[in-house]
Design a protein around this motif. Sequence first.
Motif, PDB file in Angstrom:
ATOM      1  N   LEU A 154      -2.920  -6.970  -3.034  1.00 44.48           N
ATOM      2  CA  LEU A 154      -2.203  -5.902  -2.339  1.00 44.48           C
ATOM      3  C   LEU A 154      -0.778  -6.341  -1.999  1.00 44.48           C
ATOM      4  N   PRO A 155       0.259  -5.596  -2.430  1.00 45.91           N
ATOM      5  CA  PRO A 155       1.649  -5.979  -2.137  1.00 45.91           C
ATOM      6  C   PRO A 155       2.122  -5.420  -0.789  1.00 45.91           C
ATOM      7  N   PHE A 156       2.926  -6.224  -0.077  1.00 49.59           N
ATOM      8  CA  PHE A 156       3.430  -5.815   1.237  1.00 49.59           C
ATOM      9  C   PHE A 156       4.959  -5.845   1.263  1.00 49.59           C
ATOM     10  N   PRO A 157       5.569  -5.064   2.163  1.00 47.90           N
ATOM     11  CA  PRO A 157       7.028  -5.128   2.310  1.00 47.90           C
ATOM     12  C   PRO A 157       7.447  -6.405   3.020  1.00 47.90           C
ATOM     13  N   GLU A 158       8.716  -6.758   2.894  1.00 47.61           N
ATOM     14  CA  GLU A 158       9.213  -7.990   3.508  1.00 47.61           C
ATOM     15  C   GLU A 158       9.267  -7.880   5.017  1.00 47.61           C
ATOM     16  N   GLU A 159       9.658  -6.709   5.511  1.00 47.76           N
ATOM     17  CA  GLU A 159       9.835  -6.533   6.948  1.00 47.76           C
ATOM     18  C   GLU A 159       8.589  -5.929   7.591  1.00 47.76           C
ATOM     19  N   ALA A 160       8.510  -6.029   8.939  1.00 43.66           N
ATOM     20  CA  ALA A 160       7.435  -5.373   9.677  1.00 43.66           C
ATOM     21  C   ALA A 160       7.592  -3.859   9.539  1.00 43.66           C
ATOM     22  N   ILE A 161       6.468  -3.139   9.633  1.00 42.16           N
ATOM     23  CA  ILE A 161       6.496  -1.709   9.367  1.00 42.16           C
ATOM     24  C   ILE A 161       5.736  -0.961  10.453  1.00 42.16           C
ATOM     25  N   ALA A 162       6.174   0.250  10.754  1.00 45.45           N
ATOM     26  CA  ALA A 162       5.565   1.058  11.806  1.00 45.45           C
ATOM     27  C   ALA A 162       4.527   2.014  11.215  1.00 45.45           C
ATOM     28  N   ILE A 163       3.713   2.592  12.094  1.00 46.49           N
ATOM     29  CA  ILE A 163       2.760   3.611  11.668  1.00 46.49           C
ATOM     30  C   ILE A 163       3.542   4.756  11.008  1.00 46.49           C
ATOM     31  N   GLY A 164       3.104   5.163   9.850  1.00 44.77           N
ATOM     32  CA  GLY A 164       3.813   6.202   9.110  1.00 44.77           C
ATOM     33  C   GLY A 164       4.861   5.659   8.165  1.00 44.77           C
ATOM     34  N   GLY A 165       5.143   4.356   8.261  1.00 51.08           N
ATOM     35  CA  GLY A 165       6.112   3.746   7.362  1.00 51.08           C
ATOM     36  C   GLY A 165       5.548   3.621   5.955  1.00 51.08           C
ATOM     37  N   THR A 166       6.425   3.661   4.974  1.00 48.48           N
ATOM     38  CA  THR A 166       5.997   3.602   3.575  1.00 48.48           C
ATOM     39  C   THR A 166       6.759   2.521   2.821  1.00 48.48           C
ATOM     40  N   TRP A 167       6.166   2.055   1.733  1.00 48.54           N
ATOM     41  CA  TRP A 167       6.845   1.146   0.806  1.00 48.54           C
ATOM     42  C   TRP A 167       6.292   1.412  -0.584  1.00 48.54           C
ATOM     43  N   SER A 168       7.014   1.000  -1.581  1.00 47.91           N
ATOM     44  CA  SER A 168       6.594   1.290  -2.950  1.00 47.91           C
ATOM     45  C   SER A 168       6.804   0.074  -3.843  1.00 47.91           C
ATOM     46  N   VAL A 169       5.991   0.000  -4.890  1.00 44.54           N
ATOM     47  CA  VAL A 169       6.040  -1.089  -5.858  1.00 44.54           C
ATOM     48  C   VAL A 169       5.993  -0.479  -7.254  1.00 44.54           C
ATOM     49  N   PRO A 170       6.892  -0.889  -8.165  1.00 43.39           N
ATOM     50  CA  PRO A 170       6.855  -0.337  -9.525  1.00 43.39           C
ATOM     51  C   PRO A 170       5.846  -1.064 -10.405  1.00 43.39           C
ATOM     52  N   ARG A 171       5.304  -0.366 -11.370  1.00 42.09           N
ATOM     53  CA  ARG A 171       4.484  -0.994 -12.412  1.00 42.09           C
ATOM     54  C   ARG A 171       4.587  -0.141 -13.674  1.00 42.09           C
ATOM     55  N   ASP A 172       4.177  -0.737 -14.769  1.00 41.40           N
ATOM     56  CA  ASP A 172       4.228  -0.055 -16.064  1.00 41.40           C
ATOM     57  C   ASP A 172       2.834   0.064 -16.650  1.00 41.40           C
ATOM     58  N   THR A 173       2.615   1.121 -17.403  1.00 35.91           N
ATOM     59  CA  THR A 173       1.401   1.256 -18.196  1.00 35.91           C
ATOM     60  C   THR A 173       1.815   1.783 -19.567  1.00 35.91           C
ATOM     61  N   ARG A 174       0.983   1.545 -20.564  1.00 33.25           N
ATOM     62  CA  ARG A 174       1.319   1.987 -21.918  1.00 33.25           C
ATOM     63  C   ARG A 174       0.291   2.986 -22.418  1.00 33.25           C
ATOM     64  N   VAL A 175       0.752   3.991 -23.147  1.00 32.95           N
ATOM     65  CA  VAL A 175      -0.123   4.976 -23.751  1.00 32.95           C
ATOM     66  C   VAL A 175       0.071   4.955 -25.259  1.00 32.95           C
ATOM     67  N   LYS A 176      -0.964   5.352 -25.960  1.00 28.55           N
ATOM     68  CA  LYS A 176      -0.909   5.397 -27.417  1.00 28.55           C
ATOM     69  C   LYS A 176      -0.599   6.810 -27.868  1.00 28.55           C
ATOM     70  N   LEU A 177       0.415   6.953 -28.706  1.00 32.57           N
ATOM     71  CA  LEU A 177       0.818   8.259 -29.201  1.00 32.57           C
ATOM     72  C   LEU A 177       0.063   8.591 -30.493  1.00 32.57           C
ATOM     73  N   THR A 184       5.852   3.224 -23.083  1.00 31.73           N
ATOM     74  CA  THR A 184       5.731   2.687 -21.728  1.00 31.73           C
ATOM     75  C   THR A 184       5.987   3.785 -20.703  1.00 31.73           C
ATOM     76  N   ILE A 185       5.085   3.904 -19.754  1.00 36.80           N
ATOM     77  CA  ILE A 185       5.203   4.877 -18.668  1.00 36.80           C
ATOM     78  C   ILE A 185       5.448   4.124 -17.374  1.00 36.80           C
ATOM     79  N   LYS A 186       6.527   4.439 -16.685  1.00 34.69           N
ATOM     80  CA  LYS A 186       6.835   3.801 -15.403  1.00 34.69           C
ATOM     81  C   LYS A 186       6.154   4.565 -14.277  1.00 34.69           C
ATOM     82  N   ILE A 187       5.512   3.792 -13.397  1.00 35.21           N
ATOM     83  CA  ILE A 187       4.759   4.367 -12.281  1.00 35.21           C
ATOM     84  C   ILE A 187       5.189   3.688 -10.988  1.00 35.21           C
ATOM     85  N   ARG A 188       5.230   4.458  -9.921  1.00 38.13           N
ATOM     86  CA  ARG A 188       5.525   3.910  -8.594  1.00 38.13           C
ATOM     87  C   ARG A 188       4.268   4.011  -7.730  1.00 38.13           C
ATOM     88  N   GLU A 189       3.837   2.861  -7.206  1.00 42.66           N
ATOM     89  CA  GLU A 189       2.719   2.839  -6.270  1.00 42.66           C
ATOM     90  C   GLU A 189       3.277   3.015  -4.856  1.00 42.66           C
TER      91      GLU A 189
END
Length: 288
Positions: A154-177, A184-189
């Motif tokens: 599980l990835p975490f942000p560098e700074e402390a975060i409050a209730i309701g705070g959000t953060w995101s991490v990029p990742r890639d997935t590949r699909v076959k045409l 390559t499809i870019k996705i944000r978690e």
Amino acid sequence: LIAQESPSPAKPAAQPAPANSATYLLRHKMRAGEEIRSTVTHQAKTTTRIQGEDQASTARTVSEKVWKVTGISKSGEMTFEYRIDRVEMTQQNGDQPPMNYDSNKDKEAPAIYSKVAGMVGKPISTVVVNARGQVLKRSDSNDAPDLGMGDIILPFPEEAIAIGGTWSVPRDTRVKLRDGTHKTIKIREQYELLKVQSGVATLAVRSQPLTPLEGPEVESQVMQQLSNGELRFDMEKGRMLSKELNWDDSVVGFSGAESQLTYSARYREELQAPKVAARPAAKPKNRK
């Protein structure tokens, strides 16, 4: 099959906390020599309709995942070996007899499970992470078996975060045409801290495709790689307690105008209680 690529250790983008609100620093903790065990259950049902005919396939996997912590560096980087100690798998297509495999009972596995069977009890990957859950190094001895969804940690942000705070991490997935090439499809978690109660943080996760999904053929592959669910994290012990993801999606036209694909799945990962070594029996006292 969809090849999922590991995210690079990019800094998670976080939303700043509101003024005068309590904040929480989320960090992983491990101890050298310990084994962290969890039970993973992944079940899915896929229904396809092509030219008016429906066909359903179901799959269920229960596995025991183990992280064996081999070292902690002076800077706090944690190294662990990832392995699977047990797996139970079943799959059925339409009216055909189900195919089953239990690593604790079966000496031989059906061909469809042979690769996974050969990995049970052996190190799959050696991983180096920091306290924020960034994967700094990963050495896979084999391709990791597809036993469910989710990043290795599980990835975490560098700074402390409050209730309701959000953060995101990029990742890639590949699909076959259709022409045999891959895209390559870019996705944000996207993560959100929902609440903190008795030292346990509850988080929401939701995947957001950033690359336009051009056509139902691509969409039908990507929808199985999108996460939507909740996680519970013990802030004092520094480890995930549970993770639940759900999928209920359908795509029309993935294989012709009259075709439809429906995908329904559930994923649950739950931390096992640490095993306590049995105490040796007390020696009887000599009677005088």
